[in-house]
Design a protein around this motif. Structure first.
Motif, mmCIF file in Angstrom:
data_model
loop_
_atom_site.group_PDB
_atom_site.id
_atom_site.type_symbol
_atom_site.label_atom_id
_atom_site.label_comp_id
_atom_site.label_asym_id
_atom_site.label_seq_id
_atom_site.Cartn_x
_atom_site.Cartn_y
_atom_site.Cartn_z
ATOM 1 N N LEU A 90 0.528 -1.249 0.045
ATOM 2 C CA LEU A 90 -0.058 0.282 -0.279
ATOM 3 C C LEU A 90 0.440 1.254 0.381
ATOM 4 O O LEU A 90 1.757 2.047 0.581
ATOM 5 N N PHE A 91 0.359 1.998 -1.246
ATOM 6 C CA PHE A 91 1.508 2.965 -1.688
ATOM 7 C C PHE A 91 0.869 4.632 -1.383
ATOM 8 O O PHE A 91 0.238 4.573 -1.880
ATOM 9 N N LEU A 92 0.773 4.631 -1.050
ATOM 10 C CA LEU A 92 -0.004 5.909 0.010
ATOM 11 C C LEU A 92 1.215 7.702 -0.730
ATOM 12 O O LEU A 92 1.553 8.189 0.282
ATOM 13 N N ASP A 93 1.499 7.459 -1.343
ATOM 14 C CA ASP A 93 2.092 8.797 -2.173
ATOM 15 C C ASP A 93 1.558 10.545 -1.638
ATOM 16 O O ASP A 93 0.000 10.323 -1.847
ATOM 17 N N GLU A 94 2.080 10.861 -1.580
ATOM 18 C CA GLU A 94 1.659 13.038 -1.289
ATOM 19 C C GLU A 94 1.183 12.858 0.099
ATOM 20 O O GLU A 94 -0.193 13.486 0.869
ATOM 21 N N LEU A 95 1.719 11.993 0.856
ATOM 22 C CA LEU A 95 0.500 11.878 2.122
ATOM 23 C C LEU A 95 0.505 12.898 3.230
ATOM 24 O O LEU A 95 -0.717 13.739 3.560
ATOM 25 N N ASN A 96 1.371 13.317 3.085
ATOM 26 C CA ASN A 96 1.535 14.761 4.044
ATOM 27 C C ASN A 96 1.405 16.143 3.495
ATOM 28 O O ASN A 96 1.047 17.180 3.791
ATOM 29 N N ALA A 97 0.470 16.044 2.448
ATOM 30 C CA ALA A 97 0.080 16.545 1.308
ATOM 31 C C ALA A 97 -1.774 16.464 1.120
ATOM 32 O O ALA A 97 -2.985 17.312 0.872
ATOM 33 N N ALA A 98 -1.950 15.485 1.978
ATOM 34 C CA ALA A 98 -3.694 14.692 1.991
ATOM 35 C C ALA A 98 -3.544 16.278 3.622
ATOM 36 O O ALA A 98 -3.176 16.656 3.922
#
Length: 352
Positions: A90-98
């Motif tokens: 499970l790849f949570l890309d741009e997580l800190n942009a959510a």
């Protein structure tokens, strides 16, 4: 988050192999240096499907699902994309942009791996990635509760790794040869304005465009494409480099005396490129101490001083570029060479 210790792309797979299989990992790095492709490649190496969720495109219900009635009771049903029976990455890309409420939705998943009544299968890995606030990219502060749930790795661009990768992935030979000569142009810090900047991704895009246009691409189109994917300085350097290829005109030819510095105003970008290449060659070839100078390097030094005089006759700016200090005012060339240049250039100029 600022990087205290960084890792290169070739170091990352081994770290992920030992860490990501037991704890969630967050991968920090500048835009365009290959974070996403490295994660997908890692998942492939484990034989796992890679399911990517983009933080900027998520709402909380995209993760926890929507409520449904089962046996007169409500429960949340996670999306089919996530609720898989087999282990996966499970790849949570741009997580800190959510958005903050979306980041909160990941708390239990990242720590204990449940999503409502669903739990990630044993053998699954969770990897997040994002840009830093200093990259002028969309990034929100990450709550300490979320930060503390992951192992944080800071990725940096590495030219040796990228050139090895590029040689095996059909990167255009012009791009490959240019970055072999100018490895410092692989990546540049994101600008504070909306302008292209150089990254491995940008060079890859330029390579694809060059393959599509063919080697007979005209200079104007080349300039447009390079300026649309790289910093203006790097684009100008690459354009001048292509001129040297097409006209068999390079620094080695100038050093050997088979060619002279270009003097035509239309070739000023070529002169600037050759000057930068001369500077890079001096930095690479000259030892820090005079006593370590070999006979071959001594001959190179004598030729370089003569060429500096010739260059100054055409453009003082380009001659100064060759011997200039760095942005912090620190000399990049050995002091013994700079002393020789200041001592001998008037005499060499008078001889001419």
């Amino acid at each position: 988050m600022q990087a205290a210790v960084t890792v290169t792309p070739d170091q990352l797979p081994e770290l992920l192999l030992h860490v990501a299989v037991v704890r969630p990992v967050f991968l920090w790095g500048a835009p365009g240096i290959g974070k996403s492709s490295l994660v997908r490649t890692f998942a492939d190496s484990l034989g796992l499907d890679c399911v990517t969720l983009l933080g900027t495109q998520l709402a909380p219900e995209d993760l926890i699902g929507v409520p449904q009635i089962v046996d007169d009771r409500s429960r949340f049903a996670p999306p089919e994309l996530i609720a898989r029976p087999q282990p996966y990455c499970l790849f949570l890309d741009e997580l800190n942009a959510a958005a903050p409420e979306v980041q909160k939705s990941f708390y239990s998943l990242i720590l204990d791996r449940p999503i409502g009544t669903y739990e990630l299968p044993a053998g699954s890995v969770v990897i997040g990635a994002g840009n830093r606030a200093t990259d002028n990219a969309l990034a929100r502060p990450m709550a300490s509760a979320l930060v503390n749930r992951m192992v944080h790795l800071h990725l940096r661009a590495d030219v040796d790794y990228w050139l090895t990768w590029a040689a095996n992935n059909d990167i255009h030979p012009w791009v490959l040869r240019y970055l072999t000569q100018r490895p410092d142009h692989l990546w540049s810090a994101p600008p504070k304005t909306e302008a292209p900047f150089s990254t491995p991704r940008g060079w890859h895009m330029l390579s694809d465009a060059l393959h599509s246009c063919g080697d007979d691409i005209d200079d104007t189109t080349l300039h447009v494409l390079a300026s649309g994917t790289l910093t203006l300085g790097h684009a100008s350097g690459f354009r001048a480099f292509v001129k040297t290829i097409r006209h068999a005109y390079d620094l080695d030819a100038v050093l050997k005396g088979d060619a002279s510095w270009p003097r035509e105003p239309a070739d000023r970008d070529l002169l600037y490129f050759l000057s930068e290449t001369m500077r890079a060659r001096l930095i690479k070839e000259l030892p820090g101490a005079r006593e370590h100078v070999s006979p071959s390097v001594r001959r190179f030094v004598l030729r370089a001083k003569t060429l500096l005089v010739e260059l100054a006759e055409i453009s003082v700016e380009c001659a100064q570029l060759v011997i200039a200090a760095d942005a912090d005012g620190v000399p990049v060339l050995p002091s013994w060479f700079l002393i020789e240049v200041s001592r001998d250039m008037p005499r060499l100029a008078a001889r001419r």
